[in-house]
Design an enzyme around this catalytic site. Sequence first.
Site, mmCIF file in Angstrom:
data_model
loop_
_atom_site.group_PDB
_atom_site.id
_atom_site.type_symbol
_atom_site.label_atom_id
_atom_site.label_comp_id
_atom_site.label_asym_id
_atom_site.label_seq_id
_atom_site.Cartn_x
_atom_site.Cartn_y
_atom_site.Cartn_z
ATOM 1 N N GLY A 243 0.761 -1.245 0.000
ATOM 2 C CA GLY A 243 0.000 0.000 0.000
ATOM 3 C C GLY A 243 0.785 1.284 0.000
ATOM 4 C CD GLU A 280 0.976 -8.979 1.399
ATOM 5 O OE1 GLU A 280 1.534 -10.077 1.522
ATOM 6 O OE2 GLU A 280 -0.243 -8.835 1.536
ATOM 7 N N PRO A 281 4.893 -4.935 -0.578
ATOM 8 C CG PRO A 281 7.042 -4.052 -0.824
ATOM 9 C CD PRO A 281 6.254 -5.058 -0.026
ATOM 10 N NE ARG A 320 -3.267 3.180 -10.811
ATOM 11 C CZ ARG A 320 -3.079 4.347 -10.252
ATOM 12 N NH1 ARG A 320 -2.500 5.318 -10.942
ATOM 13 N NH2 ARG A 320 -3.456 4.578 -9.012
ATOM 14 C CE1 TYR A 324 -9.102 2.024 -8.924
ATOM 15 C CE2 TYR A 324 -7.068 2.275 -10.155
ATOM 16 C CZ TYR A 324 -8.020 1.464 -9.566
ATOM 17 O OH TYR A 324 -7.868 0.120 -9.603
ATOM 18 C CB CYS A 351 -15.142 3.510 -29.913
ATOM 19 S SG CYS A 351 -14.288 3.295 -31.453
ATOM 20 C CD GLU A 352 -15.783 3.846 -22.601
ATOM 21 O OE1 GLU A 352 -15.889 2.759 -23.202
ATOM 22 O OE2 GLU A 352 -15.836 3.950 -21.386
ATOM 23 C CE1 TYR A 381 -2.070 -3.302 -8.468
ATOM 24 C CE2 TYR A 381 -0.839 -1.377 -7.770
ATOM 25 C CZ TYR A 381 -1.338 -2.628 -7.511
ATOM 26 O OH TYR A 381 -1.098 -3.227 -6.301
HETATM 27 N N1 LLP Z 1 -1.204 -6.894 -0.414
HETATM 28 C C1 LLP Z 1 -2.525 -6.982 -0.572
HETATM 29 C C2 LLP Z 1 -3.276 -7.909 0.246
HETATM 30 C C3 LLP Z 1 -3.168 -6.168 -1.506
HETATM 31 O O1 LLP Z 1 -4.497 -6.243 -1.650
HETATM 32 C C4 LLP Z 1 -2.419 -5.272 -2.312
HETATM 33 C C5 LLP Z 1 -3.071 -4.424 -3.320
HETATM 34 C C6 LLP Z 1 -1.029 -5.233 -2.124
HETATM 35 C C7 LLP Z 1 -0.450 -6.051 -1.165
HETATM 36 C C8 LLP Z 1 -0.139 -4.331 -2.923
HETATM 37 O O2 LLP Z 1 -0.471 -3.007 -2.743
HETATM 38 P P1 LLP Z 1 0.489 -1.849 -3.321
HETATM 39 O O3 LLP Z 1 1.775 -1.897 -2.542
HETATM 40 O O4 LLP Z 1 0.722 -2.126 -4.745
HETATM 41 O O5 LLP Z 1 -0.277 -0.621 -3.096
HETATM 42 N N2 LLP Z 1 -5.441 -1.166 -9.029
HETATM 43 C C9 LLP Z 1 -5.191 -0.176 -8.003
HETATM 44 C C10 LLP Z 1 -4.465 -0.782 -6.824
HETATM 45 C C11 LLP Z 1 -5.192 -1.942 -6.194
HETATM 46 C C12 LLP Z 1 -4.390 -2.584 -5.115
HETATM 47 C C13 LLP Z 1 -5.026 -3.823 -4.616
HETATM 48 N N3 LLP Z 1 -4.299 -4.500 -3.598
HETATM 49 C C14 LLP Z 1 -4.430 0.989 -8.618
HETATM 50 O O6 LLP Z 1 -4.179 0.979 -9.809
HETATM 51 O O7 LLP Z 1 -4.098 1.949 -7.915
#
Ligand code: LLP
Length: 422
Positions: A243, A280-281, A320, A324, A351-352, A381
């Site tokens: 996150g 878990e980044p 994205r 978002y 086409c949007e 992503y």
């Molecule tokens: N661990 C778990 C359980 C998760 O659900 C996620 C992301 C991560 C780790 C990794 O998170 P990160 O470090 O990448 O923020 N599609 C969205 C992001 C969705 C993330 C979902 N879970 C975007 O494009 O911003």
Amino acid sequence: MTALPHYLLSDNAAVAADGRLSIAGCDVLDLTEEFGTPLFIYDEDHLRARCREAVAAFGDGVAYATKAFLCTAMARLAHEEGMQLDVATGGELHVAMAAGVPADRLVLHGNNKSELELKMALEAGVGRIVVDSFDEFDRVEALVSDGLTAPSVLVRVNPGVEAHTHEYLQTGAADSKFGFSLSGGVAEVAIERAAGSSAMQLRGLHAHVGSQVFVVDSFVKAVGALAPLAHRVDARELSIGGGLGVAYIEGEAAPSITEWADAVKTACADAGIESRILAEPGRAIVAQAALTAYRVGTIKPIDGVRTYVSVDGGMSDNPRPVLYGSGYEAFLPRATTAERDQSVRIVGKHCESGDVIVQEARVPADLAVGDILATPVTGAYGHTMGSNYNMVLRPPVVFARDGDARLVVRRETFADLVDRDI
Ligand code: LLP
């Protein structure tokens, strides 16, 4: 100053005297000649450096969240650099194993793991399963009573913390499909079930508060919320999930992986938590490592309204902005440091009307049809959330390192588009 801020480019980005951009010694315009557009260009040593930083900051057990960007080359790279891999579906599990990553280096996530996915994971012998529901307990117990080996598990706890991020990216607030709530004692019941089950070995707790989170305080709050439970159940491991946010646009700033780890570890120490601290980044490892290079196809000024600049990709390689409202910068790799004194809307070829890449982009005034235009910070992503909408071909991926660029994912072909049709 309206020039592109250099800190949005990857570690090994360099600008030549004439303004041309190279990534890890590879000229970006040359790469687009060789591989075509749109093109994802990753700085391989940037990826490796972030993996190493994560391992140094958290120690063994820190996992790369593959959902951010996955192909066999990326899975191998993260494994080589000492990270475990977080996989959230049977598909991600398959790709990681096809890359040759040993199953015991994988952590399986998911709020609705199917019996097939759990069977795959148990047969392969994954390192951890993060249990997310009582139904999943039933499925694991049934598979083990059918003769499969009991897995090591973490219990996913929903800490009830609202992270400062987009609503869709929040996962740890009370109203969430993920995990067992702390409130009402549900998490405690889940932990008792795991601890008392002969079909699994309970290793500890897991929580993930959300994604693209800039303030470490959100993680510190989660630690505070989890602490009483971690003490009661004597958790050997505590994963704080992923996150950590990254800067996408001018003016944004995010903590480094090291600063994030320090804040989390300090919060754990302050709360008397002696568990091994894991994380878990995803985004923080890969986002700033890549840029997407497009070719400009049309420029359409609408008097008194705005100018639309169309490129040869769009929501199919970066959904994205549409999903978002995420912001990106744009620039011309032929004039990387040029002042960007024209405001335009950069759109894709779908086409949007909603197919927007940058709502209000600043670009140099001499932008012309045929130019290569790039958006930085597209390593997370984008490729993984891409689609075939309008049967647009998914772009290739190259890894640049020491003056060499290797193709790690080829461009999709028209033949691929009908390959699964019967
Ligand atoms: N661990 C778990 C359980 C998760 O659900 C996620 C992301 C991560 C780790 C990794 O998170 P990160 O470090 O990448 O923020 N599609 C969205 C992001 C969705 C993330 C979902 N879970 C975007 O494009 O911003």
